[in-house]
Scaffold this motif. Structure first.
Motif, PDB file in Angstrom:
ATOM      1  N   HIS A  74      70.974   2.828 137.947  1.00 57.93           N
ATOM      2  CA  HIS A  74      71.810   2.849 139.151  1.00 57.93           C
ATOM      3  C   HIS A  74      72.563   4.178 139.259  1.00 57.93           C
ATOM      4  N   ALA A  75      73.113   4.634 138.135  1.00 59.85           N
ATOM      5  CA  ALA A  75      73.854   5.895 138.135  1.00 59.85           C
ATOM      6  C   ALA A  75      72.954   7.059 138.535  1.00 59.85           C
ATOM      7  N   GLU A  76      71.715   7.065 138.059  1.00 62.92           N
ATOM      8  CA  GLU A  76      70.779   8.131 138.410  1.00 62.92           C
ATOM      9  C   GLU A  76      70.437   8.085 139.901  1.00 62.92           C
ATOM     10  N   PHE A  77      70.269   6.900 140.437  1.00 62.72           N
ATOM     11  CA  PHE A  77      70.009   6.733 141.873  1.00 62.72           C
ATOM     12  C   PHE A  77      71.172   7.293 142.684  1.00 62.72           C
ATOM     13  N   VAL A  78      72.384   6.881 142.329  1.00 67.09           N
ATOM     14  CA  VAL A  78      73.570   7.321 143.072  1.00 67.09           C
ATOM     15  C   VAL A  78      73.751   8.832 142.958  1.00 67.09           C
ATOM     16  N   LYS A  79      73.555   9.375 141.764  1.00 75.11           N
ATOM     17  CA  LYS A  79      73.694  10.826 141.591  1.00 75.11           C
ATOM     18  C   LYS A  79      72.690  11.576 142.463  1.00 75.11           C
ATOM     19  N   LYS A  80      71.448  11.156 142.413  1.00 81.58           N
ATOM     20  CA  LYS A  80      70.384  11.843 143.156  1.00 81.58           C
ATOM     21  C   LYS A  80      70.695  11.909 144.644  1.00 81.58           C
ATOM     22  N   TYR A  81      71.033  10.760 145.231  1.00 83.21           N
ATOM     23  CA  TYR A  81      71.224  10.741 146.678  1.00 83.21           C
ATOM     24  C   TYR A  81      72.605  11.223 147.105  1.00 83.21           C
ATOM     25  N   ALA A  82      73.597  11.101 146.229  1.00 86.16           N
ATOM     26  CA  ALA A  82      74.910  11.672 146.549  1.00 86.16           C
ATOM     27  C   ALA A  82      74.803  13.188 146.678  1.00 86.16           C
ATOM     28  N   LEU A  83      74.024  13.812 145.782  1.00 87.54           N
ATOM     29  CA  LEU A  83      73.837  15.263 145.863  1.00 87.54           C
ATOM     30  C   LEU A  83      73.015  15.632 147.094  1.00 87.54           C
ATOM     31  N   GLN A  84      72.057  14.797 147.480  1.00 87.81           N
ATOM     32  CA  GLN A  84      71.309  15.053 148.717  1.00 87.81           C
ATOM     33  C   GLN A  84      72.247  14.999 149.921  1.00 87.81           C
ATOM     34  N   PHE A  85      73.097  13.976 149.976  1.00 86.85           N
ATOM     35  CA  PHE A  85      74.070  13.873 151.066  1.00 86.85           C
ATOM     36  C   PHE A  85      74.963  15.103 151.097  1.00 86.85           C
ATOM     37  N   PHE A  86      75.456  15.502 149.922  1.00 82.49           N
ATOM     38  CA  PHE A  86      76.347  16.658 149.842  1.00 82.49           C
ATOM     39  C   PHE A  86      75.653  17.905 150.392  1.00 82.49           C
ATOM     40  N   ASP A  87      74.432  18.136 149.958  1.00 84.20           N
ATOM     41  CA  ASP A  87      73.717  19.353 150.349  1.00 84.20           C
ATOM     42  C   ASP A  87      73.406  19.375 151.843  1.00 84.20           C
ATOM     43  N   GLU A  88      72.984  18.249 152.383  1.00 87.32           N
ATOM     44  CA  GLU A  88      72.570  18.227 153.780  1.00 87.32           C
ATOM     45  C   GLU A  88      73.740  18.086 154.749  1.00 87.32           C
ATOM     46  N   LEU A  89      74.894  17.694 154.241  1.00 88.68           N
ATOM     47  CA  LEU A  89      76.062  17.503 155.113  1.00 88.68           C
ATOM     48  C   LEU A  89      77.107  18.604 154.929  1.00 88.68           C
ATOM     49  N   ARG A  90      76.700  19.733 154.377  1.00 86.01           N
ATOM     50  CA  ARG A  90      77.640  20.843 154.187  1.00 86.01           C
ATOM     51  C   ARG A  90      78.359  21.245 155.481  1.00 86.01           C
ATOM     52  N   PRO A  91      77.685  21.238 156.627  1.00 83.95           N
ATOM     53  CA  PRO A  91      78.389  21.647 157.860  1.00 83.95           C
ATOM     54  C   PRO A  91      79.583  20.776 158.213  1.00 83.95           C
ATOM     55  N   ILE A  92      79.594  19.518 157.732  1.00 86.32           N
ATOM     56  CA  ILE A  92      80.727  18.664 158.101  1.00 86.32           C
ATOM     57  C   ILE A  92      81.752  18.509 156.979  1.00 86.32           C
ATOM     58  N   HIS A  93      81.326  18.649 155.707  1.00 87.91           N
ATOM     59  CA  HIS A  93      82.355  18.514 154.656  1.00 87.91           C
ATOM     60  C   HIS A  93      82.930  19.863 154.226  1.00 87.91           C
ATOM     61  N   ARG A  94      82.180  20.951 154.327  1.00 88.74           N
ATOM     62  CA  ARG A  94      82.641  22.325 154.078  1.00 88.74           C
ATOM     63  C   ARG A  94      83.276  22.482 152.683  1.00 88.74           C
ATOM     64  N   LEU A  95      82.694  21.819 151.698  1.00 91.13           N
ATOM     65  CA  LEU A  95      83.164  21.956 150.326  1.00 91.13           C
ATOM     66  C   LEU A  95      82.210  22.851 149.551  1.00 91.13           C
ATOM     67  N   ASN A  96      82.750  23.575 148.553  1.00 90.34           N
ATOM     68  CA  ASN A  96      81.916  24.513 147.802  1.00 90.34           C
ATOM     69  C   ASN A  96      81.166  23.814 146.669  1.00 90.34           C
TER      70      ASN A  96
END
Length: 505
Positions: free
Chosen positions: A331-353
């Motif tokens: 479960h942790a690996e699943f969450v990590k994988k897709y959380a990082l995908q969300f982070f990478d693809e949503l950079r325009p709205i979260h604007r975090l480094n």
């Protein structure tokens, strides 16, 4: 790349250092240090406030030297040791007023990680020495750190409540009541190390390196060398000599005590001896690579190799604590994988480094550790476990962010009504909310803990985030959980998440 000069100032409880280095070569242009300051005698090592005049006088001298070299870039760091946040703020403000320099406090975990990364990158034959099992014992003033490498890779570390100044204070107290305090001190050290005994398996091929032992460095490390092997027989002879009460703090021609405070030599030998008994190393070495080397190499220069080494240590530490508390690794690996995908693809709205990307990755690994205590309210348990177990290489603020993201990844929301959230510094409240919103949304997509989803596609459209999930299984539970947990994302970003299912093969 054009070379430039950087000045690094590092303040620790008993001394302040200046190093002027050339970038990007890291060539040391000048290296100076102050005399020794008085440290606390009341159980606290840090004595910055009382030593303020001596500290500022030395900094003014450093500034003259910096001007002589025409250095514009000055980095100022300090050891956050035996202080609370309020005291650190007071001391930092006084230093700013008196010297014009803003100090950045580094905790023990940051200092250790920087020091270890430099050893990994720069110590001759590190790969060979750590080919099987390698322990590095770094002796500090108030505590020490034991770090374990296996096949060249960082595995784990332990902070030990033993340091040169701490043991010396105890010796002085015992000398008032007993004629030979060393036997009691040895028992005391043994009690502090006792909890490590079950974790330190003795191996046939084990190397141990001692760091921050200046008397040993002077004796066993040759000129222009970074490491020297300790003669075990001579080491034991010197140790036996130091145990003789009348000679304990007298100058001894057999060892060079001019390299450090004489009173720290016996504590150093005591700690090394007792740790060696637990590890039983095949070979024993001492290195003169210091914390200042680590700071110069890593923090001051943003060296990519050093940063990668530290980040790997951070990730490994997160994996260790997750394993210790029995998390569901799939479960942790699943969450990590897709959380990082969300982070990478949503950079325009979260604007975090990218540093926040690392914090999200760590939070995804450890957010469920509270289940070890109780599944009900596990997110709160996760938070206080993380608060009590800060991760190597991260600042106090970073560790706090991870703990708070874990707190709000499930049910409770980071609002002004939540006391923990309300008391966070203003500059980290929004990052905590953003990371928690992403993590909560992703966590809902594996609510069954069966990893039904094989692929996720994201699309921002008309004020909505369309999450297209590919699965060959029924996603009724995930859909329900997604609808329940998507409100935080909507509140934080003003974008409504919508889940769409796509049948997979």
């Amino acid at each position: 790349m054009k070379s430039s000069l950087t000045a690094v100032i590092y303040l620790q409880p008993d001394q302040i250092f200046l190093r002027i280095i050339e970038l990007p070569s890291l060539k040391v242009i000048n290296d100076v240090r102050s005399g020794l300051f008085d440290i606390g005698e009341d159980g606290k090592t840090a004595n910055y406030s009382k030593n303020m005049a001596a500290i500022t006088d030395n900094i003014e001298g450093f500034k003259e030297l910096i001007n002589d070299y025409h250095v514009d870039n000055v980095k100022f760091y300090g050891a956050y040791e035996d202080m609370d946040s309020v005291t650190a703020s007071y001391v930092g403000d006084q230093l700013k007023v008196r010297t014009g320099l803003q100090i950045e406090w580094l905790n023990n975990n940051q200092l250790m990680a920087q020091s270890m990364s430099y050893i990994v990158d720069q110590l001759p034959k590190f790969r060979e020495l750590s080919k099987h099992n390698l322990y590095i014992l770094s002796i500090g003033l108030d505590s020490s750190t034991l770090t374990f490498f296996h096949h060249g890779n960082f595995e784990t570390s332990w902070e030990i409540d033993l340091g040169g100044a701490q043991i010396h204070r105890l010796v002085n107290q015992l000398r008032q009541t007993t004629t030979n305090p060393t036997e009691i001190i040895q028992d005391y050290i043994g009690s502090k190390l006792g909890y490590l005994a079950p974790e330190l398996t003795q191996h046939k091929r084990t190397t141990m390196i001692v760091q921050n032992a200046l008397s040993l460095s002077k004796r066993y490390i040759g000129k222009h060398q970074k490491i020297g092997e300790i003669d075990r027989k001579k080491f034991q002879e010197t140790f036996n000599h130091l145990l003789i009460p009348q000679d304990r703090y007298m100058y001894n021609n057999d060892i060079d005590l001019t390299a450090a405070r004489n009173e720290y030599t016996l504590p150093t030998y005591l700690v090394i001896t007792r740790v060696s008994e637990l590890i039983n190393p095949t070979n024993l070495y001492v290195t003169n690579l210091s914390i200042m080397d680590g700071i110069s190499n890593g923090i001051a220069t943003n060296n990519d190799t050093s940063r990668a080494t530290v980040n790997n240590m951070i990730r490994t530490s997160a994996d260790n604590i997750a394993q210790r508390y029995g998390i569901d690794s799939k479960h942790a690996e699943f969450v990590k994988k897709y959380a990082l995908q969300f982070f990478d693809e949503l950079r325009p709205i979260h604007r975090l480094n990218n540093h926040y990307r690392l914090l999200l990755e760590v939070a995804a690994k450890v957010d469920d550790i509270g289940n070890f205590i109780n599944q009900q309210g596990h997110y709160r348990h996760s938070a206080y476990i993380l608060e009590a177990n800060p991760l190597i290489g991260l600042s106090d603020e970073d560790n706090l962010i991870i703990a708070e993201v874990a707190r709000y990844h499930s049910t409770e929301s980071p609002t002004i009504n939540q006391s923990h959230y309300r008391h966070l510094d203003d500059d980290i409240q929004l990052p905590v909310a953003k990371l928690a919103a992403i993590l909560r949304l992703v966590d809902s997509l594996d609510d069954s803990r069966k990893q039904k989803i094989s692929r996720i596609q994201l699309k921002l459209k008309n004020g909505r985030l369309v999450v297209k999930a590919t699965s060959s299984d029924d996603l009724v539970l995930e859909s329900w959980s997604f609808s329940q947990k998507s409100q935080l994302f909507n509140d934080v970003f003003g974008i409504k998440p919508v889940l769409k299912e796509k049948e997979g093969r």
